[in-house]
Every structure is written in C-alpha cells, then in structure tokens.
Motif scaffolding. Structure first.
Motif, mmCIF file in Angstrom:
data_model
loop_
_atom_site.group_PDB
_atom_site.id
_atom_site.type_symbol
_atom_site.label_atom_id
_atom_site.label_comp_id
_atom_site.label_asym_id
_atom_site.label_seq_id
_atom_site.Cartn_x
_atom_site.Cartn_y
_atom_site.Cartn_z
ATOM 1 N N MET D 1 0.840 -1.199 0.000
ATOM 2 C CA MET D 1 0.000 0.000 0.000
ATOM 3 C C MET D 1 0.868 1.239 0.000
ATOM 4 S SD MET D 1 -2.855 1.303 2.731
ATOM 5 C CE MET D 1 -1.898 2.747 3.161
ATOM 6 N N ALA D 2 0.418 2.216 -0.747
ATOM 7 C CA ALA D 2 1.199 3.444 -0.841
ATOM 8 C C ALA D 2 1.250 4.129 0.510
ATOM 9 C CB ALA D 2 0.587 4.391 -1.863
ATOM 10 N N LYS D 3 2.425 4.700 0.807
ATOM 11 C CA LYS D 3 2.630 5.421 2.054
ATOM 12 C C LYS D 3 1.683 6.621 2.101
ATOM 13 C CE LYS D 3 6.060 7.948 4.526
ATOM 14 N NZ LYS D 3 6.484 9.265 4.158
ATOM 15 N N LYS D 4 1.135 6.888 3.246
ATOM 16 C CA LYS D 4 0.295 8.074 3.391
ATOM 17 C C LYS D 4 1.151 9.320 3.170
ATOM 18 C CE LYS D 4 -2.727 10.447 6.555
ATOM 19 N NZ LYS D 4 -1.775 11.539 6.797
ATOM 20 N N ILE D 5 0.590 10.267 2.439
ATOM 21 C CA ILE D 5 1.335 11.491 2.139
ATOM 22 C C ILE D 5 1.015 12.558 3.166
ATOM 23 C CG2 ILE D 5 1.475 13.413 0.504
ATOM 24 C CD1 ILE D 5 1.292 11.318 -1.734
ATOM 25 N N SER D 6 2.019 13.014 3.898
ATOM 26 C CA SER D 6 1.743 14.063 4.881
ATOM 27 C C SER D 6 2.577 15.320 4.661
ATOM 28 C CB SER D 6 1.939 13.533 6.301
ATOM 29 O OG SER D 6 3.249 13.071 6.448
ATOM 30 N N LYS D 7 3.503 15.271 3.719
ATOM 31 C CA LYS D 7 4.240 16.492 3.388
ATOM 32 C C LYS D 7 4.551 16.540 1.890
ATOM 33 C CE LYS D 7 7.253 18.327 6.324
ATOM 34 N NZ LYS D 7 8.498 18.636 7.081
ATOM 35 N N ILE D 8 4.146 17.631 1.252
ATOM 36 C CA ILE D 8 4.334 17.791 -0.193
ATOM 37 C C ILE D 8 5.262 18.976 -0.456
ATOM 38 C CG2 ILE D 8 3.152 18.450 -2.341
ATOM 39 C CD1 ILE D 8 0.689 16.940 -1.357
ATOM 40 N N ALA D 9 6.226 18.767 -1.360
ATOM 41 C CA ALA D 9 7.077 19.887 -1.781
ATOM 42 C C ALA D 9 6.630 20.371 -3.149
ATOM 43 C CB ALA D 9 8.539 19.453 -1.830
ATOM 44 N N VAL D 10 6.850 21.668 -3.422
ATOM 45 C CA VAL D 10 6.458 22.232 -4.704
ATOM 46 C C VAL D 10 7.595 23.107 -5.227
ATOM 47 C CG1 VAL D 10 5.247 24.156 -3.562
ATOM 48 C CG2 VAL D 10 4.715 23.593 -5.933
ATOM 49 N N LEU D 11 7.864 23.004 -6.544
ATOM 50 C CA LEU D 11 8.893 23.850 -7.148
ATOM 51 C C LEU D 11 8.466 24.296 -8.538
ATOM 52 C CD1 LEU D 11 10.478 22.102 -9.543
ATOM 53 C CD2 LEU D 11 11.590 21.034 -7.580
ATOM 54 N N THR D 12 9.096 25.378 -9.005
ATOM 55 C CA THR D 12 8.916 25.815 -10.390
ATOM 56 C C THR D 12 10.259 25.714 -11.088
ATOM 57 O OG1 THR D 12 9.269 28.095 -9.639
ATOM 58 C CG2 THR D 12 6.998 27.409 -9.977
ATOM 59 N N SER D 13 10.213 25.354 -12.366
ATOM 60 C CA SER D 13 11.466 25.127 -13.083
ATOM 61 C C SER D 13 11.304 25.530 -14.545
ATOM 62 C CB SER D 13 11.825 23.642 -12.953
ATOM 63 O OG SER D 13 12.817 23.270 -13.869
ATOM 64 N N GLY D 14 12.432 25.790 -15.210
ATOM 65 C CA GLY D 14 12.390 26.177 -16.620
ATOM 66 C C GLY D 14 11.984 27.628 -16.790
ATOM 67 N N GLY D 15 11.597 28.000 -17.989
ATOM 68 C CA GLY D 15 11.168 29.379 -18.252
ATOM 69 C C GLY D 15 9.949 29.708 -17.420
ATOM 70 N N ASP D 16 9.890 30.928 -16.902
ATOM 71 C CA ASP D 16 8.722 31.268 -16.088
ATOM 72 C C ASP D 16 7.515 31.550 -16.978
ATOM 73 O OD1 ASP D 16 10.041 33.644 -16.955
ATOM 74 O OD2 ASP D 16 8.792 34.781 -15.575
ATOM 75 N N ALA D 17 6.355 31.411 -16.409
ATOM 76 C CA ALA D 17 5.118 31.646 -17.156
ATOM 77 C C ALA D 17 4.096 32.262 -16.205
ATOM 78 C CB ALA D 17 4.584 30.331 -17.715
ATOM 79 N N PRO D 18 3.282 33.229 -16.707
ATOM 80 C CA PRO D 18 2.247 33.807 -15.856
ATOM 81 C C PRO D 18 1.289 32.721 -15.370
ATOM 82 C CG PRO D 18 2.492 35.087 -17.886
ATOM 83 C CD PRO D 18 3.289 33.822 -18.050
ATOM 84 N N GLY D 19 0.961 32.719 -14.112
ATOM 85 C CA GLY D 19 0.092 31.700 -13.542
ATOM 86 C C GLY D 19 0.854 30.750 -12.628
ATOM 87 N N MET D 20 2.209 30.784 -12.689
ATOM 88 C CA MET D 20 2.982 29.909 -11.802
ATOM 89 C C MET D 20 2.694 30.233 -10.337
ATOM 90 S SD MET D 20 6.749 29.365 -13.497
ATOM 91 C CE MET D 20 7.085 27.915 -14.537
ATOM 92 N N ASN D 21 2.674 31.518 -9.996
ATOM 93 C CA ASN D 21 2.376 31.884 -8.611
ATOM 94 C C ASN D 21 0.980 31.434 -8.195
ATOM 95 O OD1 ASN D 21 4.740 33.149 -7.623
ATOM 96 N ND2 ASN D 21 4.268 35.027 -8.762
ATOM 97 N N ALA D 22 0.031 31.578 -9.106
ATOM 98 C CA ALA D 22 -1.341 31.152 -8.795
ATOM 99 C C ALA D 22 -1.397 29.643 -8.572
ATOM 100 C CB ALA D 22 -2.286 31.568 -9.920
ATOM 101 N N GLU D 282 -4.799 16.739 -4.924
ATOM 102 C CA GLU D 282 -5.792 15.658 -4.785
ATOM 103 C C GLU D 282 -5.334 14.407 -5.520
ATOM 104 O OE1 GLU D 282 -9.539 17.418 -5.980
ATOM 105 O OE2 GLU D 282 -9.861 18.199 -3.943
ATOM 106 N N GLY D 283 -4.660 14.600 -6.649
ATOM 107 C CA GLY D 283 -4.119 13.457 -7.392
ATOM 108 C C GLY D 283 -3.118 12.671 -6.547
ATOM 109 N N LEU D 284 -2.203 13.403 -5.924
ATOM 110 C CA LEU D 284 -1.207 12.736 -5.077
ATOM 111 C C LEU D 284 -1.875 11.987 -3.933
ATOM 112 C CD1 LEU D 284 1.650 15.415 -4.845
ATOM 113 C CD2 LEU D 284 1.811 13.134 -5.873
ATOM 114 N N LEU D 285 -2.835 12.653 -3.276
ATOM 115 C CA LEU D 285 -3.510 12.020 -2.141
ATOM 116 C C LEU D 285 -4.313 10.811 -2.597
ATOM 117 C CD1 LEU D 285 -4.729 15.163 -0.131
ATOM 118 C CD2 LEU D 285 -2.638 13.814 0.158
#
Lengths: 328, 328, 328, 328
Positions: D1-22, D282-285
């Motif tokens: 069974m997949a490990k329960k997810i309790s901490k998620i990291a997020v990053l942006t990479s490559g050329g920036d695009a409007p909407g990344m902050n959102a 939600e996909g990850l969870l």
C-alpha cells in the motif's frame, strides 16, 4: 492688417504619436466653437501637395480621443522638401480656400512648415507631437507621457522574468538624440543603470556599476539603454561585452521597438492635446504666425518655429541624480 | 545647532494612493545612499504609537516600485488625535533612536505630523500622496496621474456601450472638495459635460447643455460628475431629474468607486515619487523641518506644513474653458 | 431544395459585448471569401424594421477586431416583439434581396430571431454574444472571457487598497441569473467568498465564513457578489448586516457596473468571434437554419435556437469546490 | 500500500510563465485544506539539490495570485541532469521528510521529474506551465492565454502606427516548435499572414499573399511570424526578401521578445492554475504518480509524464482555415 481667418486646415506628419487624434479633435472642435471651417489633410505634406482633403465638423471627430495613431494618416514626402513641391501645396490650399494651417508632428514637420510659411503668405502653427520629447520650447510633447507608460509596463513584465531567474536584462528604448524616455522610464521601472545619448557613460562605467550592484546583494538587474547611447556598441555587442567582463550573469536583450509609438493616449496626453489644439486655433485667430504652441509650467505658450527646431540637449541633471540615488 | 540625523523613520497614513510604495523605496534608498539608517513604521500613526517598526535597507524595497497600495499599510488612528497618543508615539521614536520622520499621505496625515512636530522636538517632512490632488503648495500629488488614467480607461470601456446603444451615462468619480479628477478625466474621456464641486453648475445647466448636444447631432453622451458636486442631488437623483426633463434619453449611472485608488502607478507617478522621496531625505539632512516636499514647475520645493493643509479651491479656469470648447 | 444564398445580412442586438465587432468582421470576411454579398443592419431589429442597411465588404471591417462595443449599434425594439413589426422587417429584407440573416446577441436576440424564422421563410443563424455566459449549448459566449479579465483587473486594484487598510470589500459583479462571472472572477481575484444566484448561500453562511477567515489570520477580504445572488439583501444591506454581526471590520462596497460590458476583447474572444463568424456563414451556406452556432470542446457546433434559449442553471460544482479550497 | 502522504514539496522550473504563482498558491492552499504540510523549494531542481526549502502555509501565499513570474524562482540545473544530482535531491527530500513532489513547468521540467520518479521512490505530479502551449495531453498550459493577450495588445499598438503610415510590419512572436501563439494571436490581431513552424509556407507564399492583399485594397499589413518558422530566413532577412520582391512597401520589423513571458495572469490562467493546483494535490492524495495534471474539455485529467513530453505537432487545421478566411 492680417486677413480674417475663416478656414483652417490641419495635418499630421512624421512619426505618429499617441495624442495626435486627440489634437486633431481639439482643432476641429475649436474651429466649430469659433465658427471657422476646418479641413483635414490626409497623409501629411504629401496629401497637401495632392489636395487630399476632407471637410471636418465637430461630429467627424467623435470617439477618436482615445485612439492611438492618426486617422489623417502620416507619410514622409520627398516632394515637399523641394520648393516646387511646396508651391504645389500652397496652390492646393488656395484652391480649397484655406487661410491657415496647423501641422502636428515633430522636428521635420516643423521644418517643413517653417519653409512653407516663409515662402508663402500662409499662417502656420505647429503642435509638438513626438514620443521623444525632443522639441525646444515646450516642457512636453504629445505622446511622450504615453510612451513612458508603455515602456514601464513592458519592463514590469520583463522584470517578472528577470527576478524569477536572477537575470540581467538590457532593454533598448527609443531616443536617438534625447535620453528623456530612457531616463524617466529607467527611474520608473527601477532600472539599475541607464545609458543615454547625452552622456559618455559608456560600457566601462556599466561594468563598474554592475559589480557594485552585485556586491550590494542585487540578484537581478534591468539596464535601460537609449537607442542613441554613446558606447559605440549596439545593444547586442554591449551584452557580449558584459558577459565577457562579468561572471555569473545570464544576460538577455530586449528591443522594445514600435510598441512605444502606439497605444491609447494617457489622460495627461489627451488633456495636453486638448489644450494645444485649442491653443493652436486661438493662436491663429489671435494673429500668431510661424509659431509652435507649447506648454510651459502648465500654461500654453507660443514659440517661433525657428526656436522649436533648435535641437538642444537638455539633460535633466536633477533627474540623473535621482536615478543614481534610487538605484543604490 | 541641529542634531545630526542618523536614523529616519517613514510611514504612510490616510487613504492609500498609487506611488506610495515608490516613495517609500526612494526614501529607503536615499537613506542608504547617505548612510543613514531607515525604519519603516507599519499602519501609520497607530503603528507609531504601538512601536510597530521594521528596519529597512536598500534590498527591503526591491520590486515594489510598480505596486499599488502601501506595503507599510495605513490606518486611521483616533489615538493619535489626542495629545497622549502623540506623546506615546514620540516615546517610541526616542526608544528606537529615530531622529526624524517622513510621513506620506494627504491633508489629515500632514495635520497629524504638524502637531507632532510642534509638540515635540522631532524634524518631520511630509510627502503629498492622495489621488485627489488637493494639497496646497505642490503642482501634483502622488497617485493623481495614475487615478486619471484609471478613470479614462474605465470611461473608455463605458463609452463602447454608450455609443453602441446611443445612451447617456452619468459617471461619478472621486473628488469631495476638488474637481481636478473630474475636470481632467472629463476632458481626457471626451465627456460632454463635467460637474465639479468648485462650480454651481447644477442640474439646470446640465439640462440646457444636453439639449444643445442633442441638437448638434450627438447620439450618446458621457457626463462626469465629481462626488462633491453642488447640485444638491446625488447621482441617482440627477439621473432621474434628467429623465424627467429630457425625452428620448436612456440613462445609466456608474459609480467608479474604489478602483480609482489602486493599480500600478503610472511612470509619471513613479518618477514623482522618486523625486519627492529623495527630496524628503535630503531636506531633512539639509535642516528642513515641519515642511512638505512638493513639486512646482518640475522642481522640488519645500512648503511649511501649515501652508500645505490650507484647503484652497484652485479651479483651473483655463482647463474649464478647454473642456467647454472641446465638448462642442 | 433550399434556395441558394447570395446575400446575407448581419445585425447585433441586446446588450453589447466585447467581440461583437470581431464577429461582424468574420461574417463579412467569410461572405467575401465565399463570394456572397453582405449587408450590415444598424441598430438591431429596430434598424431591420426601418431598413437601416449598409453594404459591407472586406475593407469595411478593417481595424475593428480590437474595438469593444458594436459599430452596427444595438437597440431594444418593442416593435419587433409584435408580429406586425416582424412582418415589416421581413419585407425590408426581401426588398433588399437578403437571403439569410445572422443575429449576434443573447437570449432576447435569439428569441426574436426564432420567431422571425418560424413566421417567415428566412434562414437565420445566431451567434452567442453576452458577457453573462448564460446561453445553452455553447461552452462560452462572446465577451465573457473579456469581462472576466476586466473584473479581475478591477479587483486587483481594489485589493491594493484592501490589503493596505485591512479592509473587507464587497464587490458586485454582473450576472442576474448566472454566477459564471462571479465564480470565475472570484477564483481569479482570490476572493474569500463568492455569492452566486444558483446557490442559497445567503448572508449567514457569509458571516460564518468571515469568522473562520479572521481566525485563520486573514486581515483583508474580498467578497464577490453576483447581482442576482439570493440572500434577499442588496449589496449595501449585506454590508450593513456584516457590520452588525462582526466586530472589527471596516467594510466598503464597490459596484463594478458598466465597465464590465466594454473594452477591447481578449485574444480568446477575438479568436472565438472569428470561429463563430466563419461558422455562421458556412452553416447558412451548408443549409443550417434556425440554429445557433456555438463552441463545444473547442469545435464549432450548431444547436437549434429553441435549445439555446432554454435558461438552465449550470453551476459548475467542480469550480465551486476549487473556490472553497483555494480560499482556505 | 502506498505510504500516506503528509508532506508535499512544490517547485517551479524552466522558463517562467504567468500563472505559476497562482498554481503554487493553489497547491499550498490545497495542502492546508487537506491538512498536509507544504514545503516550497526555491530555484527549481538546483534548489532541490541544495535543500533550499521554506515551509509554506495558507498565509504565505496571500496576494500572489495576480503576480507574474514565480516567487519560488526558477533556474536551470545542469547538476540535476546527472544521476548524482538527482540522488542528492532525493536525499534532501528525505531529510526534510517530504513524501511527494509537485513540479511546475514545461517539457524539460517534466523530463527531470520523470527521471527522479523512476529512479527513486517519490510520487511526482507535474503542472504544465509554459506560454508555448506545447505540452501533450492538456488542452492548455499555464501562461498561454496571458501570453496571447500580451501579444495582441502589443500588436494593437503597432497597428496604430501601421495604419497611420500604410506600412507592412513583420512581428516575431514566441514559439520554437509550436505555432499556437502565432496562429491564435495572428487571428486575434487581424494579421494578414501568419508563419508557423508546423507549415512549410515559406517566403514565396508570403509574397503571393501580400500581392493579393495589395490588389484587394489593403494599405497596411501585419505579418505574424513564429520564432521557429521554416522559411530558412530570420525575420530581418525575411523583411529584406519582401522589400526586394515587392514595390511600394515600407517594412518594419518588431521582435516582441521577453514581454511575452511576463505580466499579471489573465483570469482564465488564474482559474486554470487554481484547478490544476488543487488537482495536483488531490491526485497525489489519491495515489497518482509520475503523472501530469492537465485540462481536457474543461475537466481535470491525469496523463503519464511520458505521454506529456512527447512533442507532437498538433496544428489546428480548423484554426488555420479561420485565419485564411478572416484575413481575406
């Protein structure tokens, strides 16, 4: 005694600038207000030579105050640079019964108007319209304020990328002889350095300044470069020069180009256009000839066309100081 | 001899205005340039009383020149209106080692600053920031130019609908005591009529003007109405009055409201903010006290705070004339 | 067999929406492409009754793709709601030799077109254009995307003030029956709560939500309220209700109003207008009658006009969930 | 069974695009909603390797939904392209107690994420963000809609000058492999011709098309050229080629450049970012791994990262047809 003026023609010439339509509107509405007929000339001096005229009344200019460009269109006329060309133009004005002419444009437009007014008996008033703000005898030219806003909005967008990537951007703005756009937009966009035609800053000073910036903790930088700056390098060569002389900088170049000439005029440009348009018509009715109507200390003033076209560098030293201090 | 200034505090107070962040940035950068410490005060005079301080250096203010509002935030402080409140504020400044204070805001902000500077030994300079342009002794206040652009852009949108439907729009803009926004944006937006607090135009003149407009062939109309105009009717009552007195007009009302206070500052406001911010710090270092730093004929000037808060109607008659002529 | 179509008329009717001009342009250009004559009808159905026509060719529609409003203008016609009115309209179409009609507008426009197509032998296709996005059978209506951008830009400005002052803003956006503008712009503007006509959220839920917000550390808040929301209170009453039930909130109301209908169309609206305009002409040539041309899953589709005007609440539950999660 | 997810990291990479902050905001808020911890990674994969982390909560992301760029910053990491680099990154994630990773970016970003997810036991979901719209398996990428609006607004300004001067403008827009920006902005800006990488239109077809345009009475023209178009000439060479092969055309070139990557995101991009950010968490969870969350027919979908990075030309033939017809 000067002949009573009962029909005024108006044209736009040279590079277009935001606010030209608003100025035409103000001329036409003022004519209507003073019960003077108004004739629009299409395609500048070339249209004058060809008699490309249209009668304009107060309703002809509705809903144009907010439009960029010029609905009367503008071209360069080689023919008008000859005495024969100007003679033809004068004939067309006589045929049409025009008593006076208002020309909207910059340097070249005023030079053409000056010749015409000297060679023929036709009262002429010029309205300064060019984004470069390089006309003598007026604090501001039409289109300049709008262009500044266009430039800072463009740099704001580029800064999003610059600060997301810790990059250095070289941004070229308009201004062959005058650094007003570069200096003001540079301050407004929070540029780290500004290169203008009036100064011999050059590439070396730029390198020093960037080294200082880096030391002070800056991680991204915007350099605003006027077209006509004096380093002897074009902006792409400048970018290479920096890359060779500084480590760790990822450099990008952006040439803003023609977007600077267009767009809906700012409120300040629309109000200025309205003042100058009214001023031009009232000036003619009041006996002014061979003059430019300008703005000085927020008042309408008249300046001989000869004065207006004297290209004098008028770098605002106070503003340069403000730029240096706020980019610390 | 005046004590040497080695630490300056800065705050924003009253209604926010575009350009406040740019002014804070210029103050902080100027402090850095002159090796003076800089302290930001959050939430205006209330934060001063509570000692809500943060040390600011040149890097603290990066990427804020283009942001509307004020990152130092602003509140109204009832407590600061009492002598006890101001005494607490002074104590906090002393505790923090602050030698001088720069306050950014309008009328009320300057009044507070004036009291503080009279009651306690603290040099204070005010920077005029309010979209209403109703401060004495400066040609322009911060935020005013931006607000004008916001208003004409909004009216440009509404005009799309007005001219698509042949409608009459009444548009309320800010300005309780000063008609500067209404008069300038009205000219800039090509309004058919403009009602301002400084004139007793009233509803009847408006009806006459609309009848003339209709006769001259206008099919849609924009009327710009300042909040504080003097017809004795609010804008909805005015709309009803017109409907009762004129046939054939489908009338709509739009109150532009708070969008006028916000938005990214125009280039002109950013440059003005930079000049005034630098001027404020240099003024303090130069021994100026209890003064506002303003702009007059494009030069930085200093005016006693007492002068600045004298509310004097200063309707620009020339501009009113331009409005009347161009709306023919 | 259906009569060959060699002349198509086009009109805009009802409330104007950004993209109408782009749609007219696409209709005219498509006619030109397929060598069909095109006739513009001014002032909607009223102009149809009066025969207010103008022949349009490919050059007639240059430089209008970026203009808000509709150059063909739009009015409401009481007369067209009568059978006699529609009979007159049909006569005018016959006189002019028009074989088919394209009507651009919303609900009411399509209803009128449906009657006309049922009573007389005239092929009609409708193009959905209304900022409310409340037409059945198309994923999007013209003007909706532009209106969303106008709304979020306006709220961005207001947020500058909200976060500078720690204030609560209630912002009314358009949408009598459909909450699409409110829900999407609310998410886009980062609103803390969104009230829409399709839900019985009401004022009490709002109070609960604001209490939670406050507890979670929010210091300023934007509430987006659709015109047609169902609390039974207007937005000013809602503001009072909140002030009575919550301490410590300084509340401001802003009614965005008519700016939402105007402005230069977004790229998405211009592309959609181009697709639908081409689709309408091709549909007519292809034998489609009494239908609306819509967009579904990015493909052009045809839907009977009867279907299109069925007002069905279609609240996007997924989007409501996204709104709730992202406003945590 | 997949490990329960309790901490998620997020990053942006490559050329920036409007909407990344959102998108970051939506990820953080969703974590908060589902009581999962969230960690921001600065400077993309390089920051991952260096452990440049910051804990983020719902309040960390206030007032960023409307900002261009990415506050987490983005860099290219050579080190992450090596297995050693990725091993270091994985170690840092373990040290920090991170259970899953969300990567926001384009092609290269997803390739990096795919490797990491294959080599190590870490669930990864990608959010497509690039102005080029060149990701497989999603109808739209973040930033694309905003870039289209930026481009048409820029061309609208240039058109003011083009139509004032009867000029031909060649305008280069982004798109190395994909013509989506060129094709859509070209239709939206009313371009006379559009050159895209997916077609072998070439310079000759362009000459033919311009000759036809001229014959049909067009006096000014806008040609939109994607960076990656296939004529074998750069845009300046193309301009020369036209000048040599056509008389009477005054040609200007404008390279829009980096302004296309920046700016405040459109409402559509903010809503899309919100949907995809919620979807990613939600996909990850929900057990999704090594997948991209995309949008298809307005619904959130999941696509294996392998699929997403398959660069497939997907020129929309229908849209090309619309472009040809509306530029008649």
């Amino acid at each position: 005694m000067a002949k009573k003026i009962s029909k005024i023609a108006v044209l736009t010439s040279g590079g277009d600038a935001p606010g030209m339509n608003a100025a035409i509107r103000a001329v036409v509405r003022s004519c209507s207000y003073y019960s003077v007929s108004c004739v629009g000339v299409y395609r500048g001096y070339q249209g004058l030579i060809e008699g490309d005229f249209e009668d304009l009344d107060a309703r002809s200019v509705r809903n144009i105050i907010n439009k960029g460009g010029t609905f009367l269109k503008s071209t360069r006329s080689m023919e008008f640079k000859t005495k024969e060309g100007r003679a033809k133009a004068y004939e067309k004005l006589k045929e049409k019964g025009v008593d006076a002419l208002i020309v909207i444009g910059g340097d070249g437009t005023f030079t053409g108007g000056l010749y015409l007014s000297q060679e023929f008996d036709i009262p002429i008033i010029g309205i300064p319209a060019t984004i470069d703000n390089d006309i003598n005898g007026t604090d501001f030219t039409l289109g300049y304020d709008t262009a500044l806003n266009t430039v800072v909005e463009a740099i704001d967008k580029i800064r999003d990328t610059a600060s997301s990537h810790n990059r250095l951007f070289l941004i070229e703005v308009m201004g062959r002889d005058a650094g007003d756009i570069a200096l003001n937009s540079g301050i407004g966009a929070g540029a780290e350095e500004i290169l203008i035609p009036e100064e011999e800053t050059g590439a070396d000073r730029l390198i020093d300044s960037l080294k200082r910036s880096k030391k002070s903790g800056k991680t991204s930088s915007i350099i605003v470069v006027a077209e006509g700056e004096k380093s002897g390098k074009n902006i792409f060569e400048l970018a290479e020069f920096i890359e060779e002389n500084l480590d760790d900088y990822e450099i990008r170049v952006s040439v803003l180009g023609h977007i600077q000439r267009g767009g809906s005029p700012s409120c300040a440009d629309r109000v200025l256009a309205s003042k100058l348009g009214v001023g031009a018509v009232e000036g003619l009715l009041d006996g002014k000839r061979g003059a430019m109507v300008g703005i000085h200390h927020q008042k309408v003033v008249f300046v001989p066309l000869e004065e207006a076209i004297k290209g004098e560098a008028k770098i605002d030293k106070e503003l340069r100081r403000v730029a240096d201090i706020t980019s610390v």
